[in-house]
Design a protein around this motif. Structure first.
Motif, short mmCIF file in Angstrom:
data_model
loop_
_atom_site.label_atom_id
_atom_site.label_comp_id
_atom_site.label_asym_id
_atom_site.label_seq_id
_atom_site.Cartn_x
_atom_site.Cartn_y
_atom_site.Cartn_z
N GLY A 651 0.82 -1.21 0.00
CA GLY A 651 0.00 0.00 0.00
C GLY A 651 0.85 1.26 0.00
O GLY A 651 0.54 2.25 -0.68
N GLN A 652 1.92 1.27 0.80
CA GLN A 652 2.81 2.43 0.81
C GLN A 652 3.48 2.65 -0.53
O GLN A 652 3.67 3.80 -0.96
CB GLN A 652 3.86 2.24 1.91
N GLU A 653 3.83 1.57 -1.19
CA GLU A 653 4.43 1.70 -2.51
C GLU A 653 3.45 2.30 -3.52
O GLU A 653 3.82 3.15 -4.33
CB GLU A 653 4.91 0.33 -2.99
N ALA A 654 2.21 1.85 -3.43
CA ALA A 654 1.19 2.42 -4.32
C ALA A 654 0.98 3.91 -4.02
O ALA A 654 0.87 4.75 -4.93
CB ALA A 654 -0.12 1.66 -4.18
N GLU A 655 0.96 4.26 -2.74
CA GLU A 655 0.80 5.69 -2.38
C GLU A 655 2.01 6.50 -2.83
O GLU A 655 1.87 7.64 -3.31
CB GLU A 655 0.60 5.80 -0.87
N ARG A 656 3.20 5.93 -2.66
CA ARG A 656 4.42 6.65 -3.07
C ARG A 656 4.42 6.91 -4.57
O ARG A 656 4.78 8.00 -5.02
CB ARG A 656 5.64 5.84 -2.68
N ARG A 657 4.01 5.93 -5.35
CA ARG A 657 3.98 6.12 -6.80
C ARG A 657 3.03 7.27 -7.18
O ARG A 657 3.35 8.10 -8.02
CB ARG A 657 3.56 4.84 -7.49
#
Length: 699
Positions: A651-657
């Protein structure tokens, strides 16, 4: 007198003796009439000669100015061939002009020169002697008078070398050249941000500095300015030694600028002032020692408070072109508000090239002159004019009486030192630079810290991330990963139940990137608010023109930004389909399948016992079923605990992108144009600091 004698003799032989007295009277009358006719003929010839001489001087002045410009260009290039060509051309011009002067009658002019009534007598102080070598001569007639007085033939002047002297162009020192170059770059960088009226004065300073640099650096142009009745024309004549400028009680007396040059080579400078040849004079000079005012070009201006508008316009025009100014005031008008508010106060930065002369002190009794002079100094100090006292640079304040000559010698000596320094022109240009920089101060410097801080950039990116729903997208991706882990590692019976429950709902394994209309409108408003906020923070502390440029750059970048963010969000979102599975998922699936197999084996064994096909043994099948029933939820619970970390990271990776995509889009469309405007402002501020010659507050 020969004609008179002839007539008298004829009368003596023909008239009777008794009419001898009347005959002699008639003879004398006829002689006077003939002499008058000769005088009138000579007067007409003199007027024609003066008109021809004036036309020739006007033509030669323009040609000499052109030759001097070519000489200056040739001198800067170091082209010796061009120097020779210019010298030959100047010699031809001078020779033609003076060769034509070597013809014409001079009898009447000679007579007037002898009795002091002609031009030679007027500019020679009324003496019958010819003008000394090097003194000003009034063209053909006066030159022939000087030649006859020296015993030279009338044609001797034609063979003399009358070529104009070489003009040495003005040279600026390194700091002044650097400041002028900085002002030129400053104007170039500012043309797209500032209006023409704001940069007009700076452009005028650059043009006038370049024009003055091409002209003579051995001459100093000083204007005498003053109010009506201040006696500036009388002081002008006192400095020149001859009555050049008209004086009188009629006001205004001086209708046009009159130039008086103490040496040759100043034609280009006088042409620059727009003074025609008929208003150019030479002073009375001593033929012995070198004149202390050599190199001075003195200009008598009309009254600055004249009722004629064209007079005031000429004063303003010439004052912008001269190297120095002598302000002549009198005891009655030295505190005139027009003089102080319109001229002295705005030109306070030009104090080093300013003279303030209190004239007519002979009208003040006792110590009144000192009192008036002290009050004048006080007024100048209030105007911001630095006074050159005790060795400090500044304006020179003197008291004179042009009528009696008191103080004129001190003024002449001060002017001689001022002209001998040959630095007035450069100081005038430097003062013009200071004045132009002072006018430009509000559009370049505010004294506040400017720029876009890192915190403002981060807040802008955060606002854009909120507008595209980066946080919500990360939470959604985390829940989707957990859901897929549960499906993969959950018991078959629980998965069957969830499938039945979620049968009518949309799939949850894909990210929803399109929002409803109301949410889309809300996102657009958030984007616009983010742009306005960052623009206000970036323009805070900037001068108005540059703040407006920053805001306009931000607004231009915000056009189409919401659509670009949507497109970037689509590209940055997680790919469709199930999230990637970790390596321990197969083991968890195998364990869950084993638990399910135990349940099936135990159940079939118990069923076989009931049907009688299997040997009775309740313990083993019940144990197998219990292990499968309990082990399935335990495996699912363990897999859920193990999936939290990867799900959170997913989820954090998706938000970071999404955040990076939104920040990149906002940076390319808004922050970069704003930063470019701020960088441009820093460049012009650095150039402005070079123009002023001092530092400006750091930003």
């Amino acid at each position: 007198m020969t004609a008179v004698a002839a007539v008298t003799d004829h009368r003596d032989h023909t008239d009777p003796p008794e009419d001898d007295g009347r005959s002699r009277e008639r003879g004398r009358q006829d002689g006077r009439n003939q002499q008058d006719r000769l005088d009138r003929r000579e007067n007409r010839q003199d007027r024609q000669d003066r008109q021809d001489r004036q036309d020739r001087q006007d033509r030669e002045s323009g040609e000499h100015a052109r030759v001097e410009d070519e000489r200056a260009d040739a001198g800067q290039r170091g082209d010796t061939v061009a120097h020779a060509r210019v010298r030959d051309g100047a010699g031809r011009v001078g020779g033609q002009g003076r060769g034509e002067d070597a013809r014409g009658p001079v009898h009447g002019a000679t007579a007037r020169a002898e009795d002091g009534s002609g031009p030679a007598g007027a500019f020679g102080g009324g003496s019958g002697a010819a003008a000394p070598q090097g003194a000003w001569d009034d063209g053909l007639i006066a030159r022939r008078v000087a030649e006859e007085a020296d015993g030279r033939p009338g044609g001797a002047a034609a063979g003399a070398d009358h070529r104009p002297p070489a003009v040495v162009p003005l040279a600026y020192d390194g700091p002044l050249r650097s400041r002028l170059e900085a002002l030129r770059e400053l104007v170039g960088l500012s043309r797209a941000r500032l209006d023409g009226a704001t940069l007009a004065e700076a452009g005028r300073v650059l043009d006038e500095a370049a024009s003055r640099r091409r002209l003579s650096g051995q001459h100093t142009v000083v204007a005498i300015a003053g109010a009506t009745g201040s006696g500036k024309s009388q002081l002008f004549n006192a400095l020149a030694g001859v009555a050049i400028s008209e004086t009188g009680v009629r006001r205004p007396t001086t209708a046009a600028p009159i130039a008086c040059s103490w040496s040759d080579g100043a034609a280009g400078l006088i042409d620059r002032l727009g003074i025609p040849g008929r208003l150019r004079r030479r002073p009375l000079q001593s033929g012995g020692a070198e004149d202390p005012l050599r190199g001075l070009v003195l200009v008598d201006l009309p009254d600055h408070d004249s009722a004629a508008v064209q007079h005031r316009e000429q004063v303003d025009r010439v004052l912008a072109l001269v190297d120095a100014v002598i302000w002549v005031v009198d005891p009655e008008k030295y505190a005139d508000a027009v003089l102080h508010e319109r001229y002295l106060r705005p030109m306070a930065r030009h104090s080093e090239v300013t003279f303030v002369v209190l004239n007519q002190i002979d009208r003040l009794p006792g110590d009144a002159a000192h009192q008036v002079l002290d009050d004048l100094r006080r007024l100048l100090d209030e105007d911001g004019v630095a006074l050159g006292e005790y060795g400090e640079p500044g304006a020179t304040v003197l008291a004179v009486s042009a009528a009696t000559g008191e103080g004129v010698g001190e003024l002449r000596e001060t002017l001689g030192h001022f002209v001998a320094e040959r630095g007035a022109a450069a100081r005038r240009v430097a003062a013009d630079l200071d004045a132009a920089a002072a006018r430009l101060w509000p559009v370049y410097v505010t004294g506040r810290r400017t720029g876009l801080s890192e915190r403002a950039r981060e807040e802008f990116a955060a606002r854009l991330a909120d507008a595209v729903g980066a946080t919500a997208a990360g939470d959604t991706a985390e829940r989707a990963w957990l859901r897929n882990a549960n499906r993969a590692c959950g018991t078959p019976w629980l998965r069957l139940w969830r499938w039945y429950r979620d049968r009518g709902e949309p799939p949850t394994d894909r990210l929803v990137v399109r929002t409803p209309d109301d949410e889309e409108a809300t996102a657009r408003q958030r984007v616009e608010q983010a742009v306005r906020t960052v623009a206000e923070r970036a323009s805070a502390g900037l001068p108005d023109p540059w703040a407006q440029a920053v805001r306009e750059a931000a607004v231009r970048g915000s056009q189409g930004l919401p659509e670009a963010l949507d497109e970037m969000t689509l590209r940055a979102a997680a790919p469709p389909g199930r999230p990637p599975r970790p390596g321990w998922w197969p083991l968890a699936v195998l364990a869950q399948a084993s638990m399910t197999l135990l349940q099936v084996v135990g159940g079939l064994w118990l069923l076989g016992q009931v049907l009688g096909t299997a040997a009775p043994n309740l313990g083993v099948p019940v144990l197998l079923m219990a292990m499968g029933i309990v082990g399935g939820p335990v495996v699912e619970w363990a897999c859920r605990l193990a999936a939290r970390g990867p799900a959170r990271r997913y989820g954090q990776e998706a938000e970071r992108r999404l955040r990076e995509a939104a920040a990149g889009c906002g940076r390319a469309r808004v922050l970069d144009p704003v930063a470019a405007e701020l960088l441009r402002y820093r460049e012009v501020r650095e150039q402005y600091a070079r123009v002023t010659g001092v530092g400006v507050p750091a930003g």
